[in-house]
Design a protein around this motif. Structure first.
Motif, PDB file in Angstrom:
ATOM      1  N   PHE A 172       0.839  -1.200   0.000  1.00 27.90           N
ATOM      2  CA  PHE A 172       0.000   0.000   0.000  1.00 27.90           C
ATOM      3  C   PHE A 172       0.877   1.255   0.000  1.00 27.90           C
ATOM      4  N   LEU A 173       1.865   1.302   0.899  1.00 31.08           N
ATOM      5  CA  LEU A 173       2.769   2.458   0.967  1.00 31.08           C
ATOM      6  C   LEU A 173       3.648   2.562  -0.276  1.00 31.08           C
TER       7      LEU A 173
ATOM      8  N   ALA B   1       4.075  11.150   5.611  1.00 32.36           N
ATOM      9  CA  ALA B   1       3.684  11.660   6.928  1.00 32.36           C
ATOM     10  C   ALA B   1       3.007  13.028   6.811  1.00 32.36           C
ATOM     11  N   ILE B   2       3.541  13.883   5.964  1.00 30.69           N
ATOM     12  CA  ILE B   2       2.954  15.216   5.789  1.00 30.69           C
ATOM     13  C   ILE B   2       1.535  15.115   5.247  1.00 30.69           C
TER      14      ILE B   2
ATOM     15  N   GLY C  85      -5.475  12.449   7.977  1.00 30.64           N
ATOM     16  CA  GLY C  85      -6.129  11.781   9.106  1.00 30.64           C
ATOM     17  C   GLY C  85      -6.702  12.772  10.099  1.00 30.64           C
ATOM     18  N   MET C  86      -5.935  13.799  10.422  1.00 26.97           N
ATOM     19  CA  MET C  86      -6.411  14.814  11.364  1.00 26.97           C
ATOM     20  C   MET C  86      -7.555  15.620  10.760  1.00 26.97           C
TER      21      MET C  86
ATOM     22  N   ASN D 113       0.938  21.928  -1.875  1.00 24.21           N
ATOM     23  CA  ASN D 113       1.968  22.972  -1.711  1.00 24.21           C
ATOM     24  C   ASN D 113       2.995  22.587  -0.645  1.00 24.21           C
ATOM     25  N   ALA D 114       2.606  21.740   0.297  1.00 21.38           N
ATOM     26  CA  ALA D 114       3.535  21.317   1.339  1.00 21.38           C
ATOM     27  C   ALA D 114       4.605  20.373   0.807  1.00 21.38           C
TER      28      ALA D 114
END
Length: 188
Positions: free
Chosen positions: A122-123, A149-150, A156-157, A183-184
């Motif tokens: 999956f990753l 992670a970004i 998720g949050m 953009n991150a």
């Protein structure tokens, strides 16, 4: 009781594992919630560990399938990112317990080789998109895990905030969130 007892067991286990964690959930709790006898669970699964692993693989494969459905393989990385972002929200809205279950168990000590490999596959899908973007000079040259992670951590949050009603989901909000996450990770 539905006609598919195994699915009833999966649904009960998913909810309990998501709420109480692996160690806080017992087979009798799952049986009670699924409205089956504990012996019925043991007809389908050797033990609690085999149940949590079967459920983890099932949830990750479902999530992966939703993301891969109609994936624009030949599109540019930005369009691929758009697809992934939108499909993550589709899965989360339709399977919020499964998403919570995946996120709270993806590093569990009880996961077996098949569960770990399914999650890595999956990753790997995400890593391939990120690496492609880095090779094209579109995505920053951070480690792929950092990009995941970004984006995934923020997703998720954000979904949690929407689900709890602290933020209202609108098309405009989703567009802004997607742009912000893009953009991150992109090279500006």
């Amino acid at each position: 009781m539905s006609k598919n007892k195994q699915e009833d067991i999966f649904q009960a286990a998913m909810q309990l594992f998501a709420e109480r964690g692996y160690d806080g959930t017992t087979v009798p709790m799952i049986a009670n919630k699924a409205k089956v006898g504990a012996g019925t669970i043991y007809r389908y699964f050797e033990n609690k560990e085999s149940l949590v692993n079967a459920l983890f693989v099932k949830c990750v494969e479902q999530f992966f399938e939703v993301i891969r459905t109609n994936f624009p393989q030949d599109a540019d990385v930005r369009q691929q990112f758009n697809h992934i972002f939108r499909r993550m929200f589709v899965f989360a809205k339709e399977n919020s317990n499964a998403l919570q279950f995946i996120n709270s168990h993806d590093e569990g000590y009880y996961l077996d080789e098949k569960s770990n490999q399914t999650f890595e596959d999956f990753l790997d899908f995400f890593r391939a998109v990120i690496e492609n973007g880095k090779n094209q000079g579109v995505i920053r040259s951070l480690p792929s895990h950092a990009h995941i992670a970004i984006v995934y951590g923020a997703f998720g949050m954000l979904f949690s905030l929407i689900q709890s009603g602290r933020m209202e989901e609108t098309p405009e909000l989703l567009n802004e969130l997607e742009d912000s996450l893009w953009n991150a990770i992109r090279i500006i």
